[in-house]
Design a protein around this motif. Structure first.
Motif, mmCIF file in Angstrom:
data_model
loop_
_atom_site.group_PDB
_atom_site.id
_atom_site.type_symbol
_atom_site.label_atom_id
_atom_site.label_comp_id
_atom_site.label_asym_id
_atom_site.label_seq_id
_atom_site.Cartn_x
_atom_site.Cartn_y
_atom_site.Cartn_z
ATOM 1 N N ALA A 137 -4.289 11.694 10.933
ATOM 2 C CA ALA A 137 -4.843 12.455 9.573
ATOM 3 C C ALA A 137 -6.371 13.412 9.921
ATOM 4 O O ALA A 137 -6.538 14.747 9.094
ATOM 5 C CB ALA A 137 -5.112 11.541 8.696
ATOM 6 N N ALA A 157 -0.229 17.145 3.795
ATOM 7 C CA ALA A 157 0.770 16.265 3.737
ATOM 8 C C ALA A 157 2.419 16.282 4.245
ATOM 9 O O ALA A 157 2.458 14.787 4.276
ATOM 10 C CB ALA A 157 1.147 16.462 1.597
ATOM 11 N N THR A 262 7.428 11.534 1.303
ATOM 12 C CA THR A 262 5.901 11.340 0.814
ATOM 13 C C THR A 262 5.192 12.365 1.101
ATOM 14 O O THR A 262 3.916 11.803 -0.164
ATOM 15 C CB THR A 262 5.782 10.757 2.702
ATOM 16 O OG1 THR A 262 6.584 9.548 2.759
ATOM 17 C CG2 THR A 262 4.390 10.254 3.365
ATOM 18 N N GLN A 265 4.439 12.438 -3.147
ATOM 19 C CA GLN A 265 3.519 11.327 -3.433
ATOM 20 C C GLN A 265 2.233 11.805 -3.010
ATOM 21 O O GLN A 265 1.179 11.629 -3.384
ATOM 22 C CB GLN A 265 3.879 10.047 -2.444
ATOM 23 C CG GLN A 265 2.922 9.235 -3.580
ATOM 24 C CD GLN A 265 3.551 8.296 -5.131
ATOM 25 O OE1 GLN A 265 4.201 8.296 -5.736
ATOM 26 N NE2 GLN A 265 2.602 9.066 -6.122
ATOM 27 N N THR A 266 2.155 12.382 -1.524
ATOM 28 C CA THR A 266 0.694 12.533 -1.743
ATOM 29 C C THR A 266 -0.204 13.771 -2.056
ATOM 30 O O THR A 266 -0.700 13.717 -2.596
ATOM 31 C CB THR A 266 0.827 13.188 0.726
ATOM 32 O OG1 THR A 266 0.790 11.747 0.930
ATOM 33 C CG2 THR A 266 -1.156 13.460 0.588
ATOM 34 N N VAL A 294 -2.961 3.238 -3.550
ATOM 35 C CA VAL A 294 -1.512 3.638 -3.578
ATOM 36 C C VAL A 294 -0.612 3.242 -4.517
ATOM 37 O O VAL A 294 0.139 3.678 -5.073
ATOM 38 C CB VAL A 294 -1.074 3.093 -1.967
ATOM 39 C CG1 VAL A 294 0.062 3.545 -2.072
ATOM 40 C CG2 VAL A 294 -2.398 3.628 -1.687
ATOM 41 N N CYS A 297 -1.373 5.097 -7.850
ATOM 42 C CA CYS A 297 -0.367 6.280 -7.484
ATOM 43 C C CYS A 297 1.287 6.277 -7.641
ATOM 44 O O CYS A 297 1.658 7.162 -7.990
ATOM 45 C CB CYS A 297 -1.335 6.822 -5.811
ATOM 46 S SG CYS A 297 -2.533 7.347 -6.193
ATOM 47 N N GLU A 377 1.377 5.135 5.037
ATOM 48 C CA GLU A 377 0.861 6.710 5.590
ATOM 49 C C GLU A 377 -0.082 6.641 4.297
ATOM 50 O O GLU A 377 -1.392 7.656 4.567
ATOM 51 C CB GLU A 377 2.083 7.442 5.344
ATOM 52 C CG GLU A 377 2.711 7.217 6.736
ATOM 53 C CD GLU A 377 4.022 7.899 7.406
ATOM 54 O OE1 GLU A 377 4.732 8.593 7.909
ATOM 55 O OE2 GLU A 377 4.020 8.390 6.132
ATOM 56 N N LEU A 378 0.260 6.531 3.360
ATOM 57 C CA LEU A 378 -0.353 6.782 1.930
ATOM 58 C C LEU A 378 -1.867 5.858 2.021
ATOM 59 O O LEU A 378 -3.008 6.613 1.607
ATOM 60 C CB LEU A 378 0.169 6.457 0.313
ATOM 61 C CG LEU A 378 1.485 7.375 0.114
ATOM 62 C CD1 LEU A 378 2.872 6.838 -0.375
ATOM 63 C CD2 LEU A 378 1.596 8.871 -0.262
ATOM 64 N N SER A 381 -3.483 7.896 4.710
ATOM 65 C CA SER A 381 -4.244 9.605 4.846
ATOM 66 C C SER A 381 -4.548 9.317 3.981
ATOM 67 O O SER A 381 -6.884 10.246 3.703
ATOM 68 C CB SER A 381 -2.964 10.507 4.687
ATOM 69 O OG SER A 381 -2.317 9.556 4.192
ATOM 70 N N LEU A 382 -4.746 9.051 2.557
ATOM 71 C CA LEU A 382 -5.855 9.365 0.940
ATOM 72 C C LEU A 382 -7.125 8.707 1.420
ATOM 73 O O LEU A 382 -8.511 9.428 1.371
ATOM 74 C CB LEU A 382 -5.453 8.434 0.248
ATOM 75 C CG LEU A 382 -3.435 9.298 -0.620
ATOM 76 C CD1 LEU A 382 -3.017 8.040 -1.360
ATOM 77 C CD2 LEU A 382 -3.846 10.537 -0.752
#
Length: 416
Positions: A137, A157, A262, A265-266, A294, A297, A377-378, A381-382
């Protein structure tokens, strides 16, 4: 048919028939307006454009996903029953992949495949990837043009999940763009209104994808490593009957599912968080707060809105709604996640809600095998994105793609 207060939607209360074009921009750009209206009239309806009964109540969707009288495996033995009775000779490669995909199979074959593949996706295994996801990331953010704007979908993403799943499988990361291309062409088979050209393109992609993986399976047999392909080969050689066709189908499923949802969703999550205004870092103050954000989201703007099942016997799915063996039903995940009977103020983005639950990963035996990886991952990364770029803002209004099943953005241009 009677018109509703929404000009693009017609609903017959007597027959519970819905007329709603999934390619209508007013709908695919914001399906939640239509969902709110439908929750007020009926959570079960016959969607004429799709030709089957659909269900959007949270309790109904959650129950039907777990009901073993329904399944993913076509009773006709053909993937995607829309082709039953038609010539599918031009889909031989695609059908070959689907025929061995755990997503399209039921026990006992599904159980065996899932047990083998699940070894790599249990939470403790996935947690080991946290440092790698965080490093990746940061690498991607370092490449952003500080002058902006930057389209976050191809710049952030998409490359993150495809890199992680490629590394897990042991295939070259530099193949990422090609893997994405094959995946997009295959996934287009599930979009409403597909054409013969779509089918032929998907079939060609499936054949090329399979040939590529067979080459790597052959290589891993000679030189096994610490990757998923080697694990699947080892399991086969230990007496588990996993054929090469099953390995190829499993790898393609993991590559397709391991990034497609993913990525969407990102993008959806970044859009949702920026819409709240203020400092986005307030949603990521701890591991617990990040996880809760998350989950909200996932509930608030899910990447997959319809999942289908076949009926295996005559079933009264809901009062007055009977389906016959072999018929399809549609489960509307995005609508279920906004059910006012299940969520207080469902249209509000509230990570601290006490009624947090969602069906974005499905439920029952087909619950998404990659859910622990997607969540990790979400979360990473977010949190990394907004901590590194707290002044991130939309450079232009994002627009959703005309692909109702897969609810994701065309572009996500941001500035800093």
């Amino acid at each position: 048919m009677t018109k509703s207060t929404l000009p693009y939607l017609a609903f017959d209360t007597a027959t519970r028939h819905l007329r709603l074009d999934p390619h209508e921009p007013a709908f695919f750009l914001n399906p939640y307006e239509a969902y709110a209206h439908l929750h007020g009239v009926s959570n079960g309806f016959f969607w004429e454009e799709f030709g089957f009964w659909c269900f959007g109540g949270f309790d109904d969707v959650n129950r039907l996903l777990r009901d073993r009288r329904f399944g993913r495996q076509s009773p006709a033995g053909i993937p995607d029953s829309r082709g039953v009775g038609q010539d599918r000779s031009h889909l031989k490669a695609f059908d070959g992949i689907e025929a061995n995909s755990m997503l399209e199979l039921e026990p006992p074959v599904h159980t065996r495949l899932r047990t083998l593949v699940n070894r790599a996706f249990v939470s403790r295994q996935v947690e080991r990837l946290r440092p790698r996801v965080e490093a990746l990331a940061n690498e991607l953010i370092d490449r952003f043009d500080p002058a902006g704007p930057v389209d976050l979908l191809p710049a952030f993403a998409a490359p993150l999940p495809i890199t992680i799943i490629a590394e897990m499988l042991g295939v070259p990361v530099e193949m990422g763009p090609q893997l994405l291309d094959w995946s997009h062409q295959m996934v287009a088979m599930y979009i409403h209104g597909r054409t013969r050209e779509t089918e032929e393109t998907a079939n060609r992609a499936a054949g090329e994808f399979a040939d590529f993986l067979r080459g790597y399976i052959t290589e891993r047999r000679k030189n096994p490593g610490d990757d998923l392909l080697s694990l699947l080969i080892s399991a086969q050689e230990d007496g588990q009957r996993l054929s090469e066709d099953e390995m190829v189908s499993s790898a393609i499923l993991l590559l397709n599912a391991g990034h497609e949802a993913t990525v969407h969703q990102t993008g959806n999550a970044v859009r949702s968080i920026l819409a709240q205004q203020g400092d986005p870092r307030r949603f990521f103050t701890s591991l617990e707060a990040t996880a809760a954000t998350v989950e909200e989201c996932l509930r608030f703007d899910a990447p997959l809105h319809m999942f289908t099942r076949y009926a295996y016997q005559e079933i009264e799915v809901a009062p007055g709604i009977v389906v016959q063996p072999g018929q399809t039903i549609g489960l509307l995940l995005g609508m279920a996640n906004h059910d006012p009977r299940a969520f207080a103020d469902p249209q509000a983005f509230r990570p601290d809600r006490t009624d947090q639950k969602n069906v974005s990963f499905g439920a029952g035996i087909h619950f998404c095998i990659g859910a622990p990886l997607a969540r990790l991952e979400l979360q990473v990364s977010l949190k990394t994105l907004f901590e590194r770029q707290p002044k991130l803002h939309l450079a232009e209004s994002p627009r959703f793609r005309d692909t109702y099943h897969f609810h994701g953005l065309e572009t996500l241009a941001v500035g800093f």
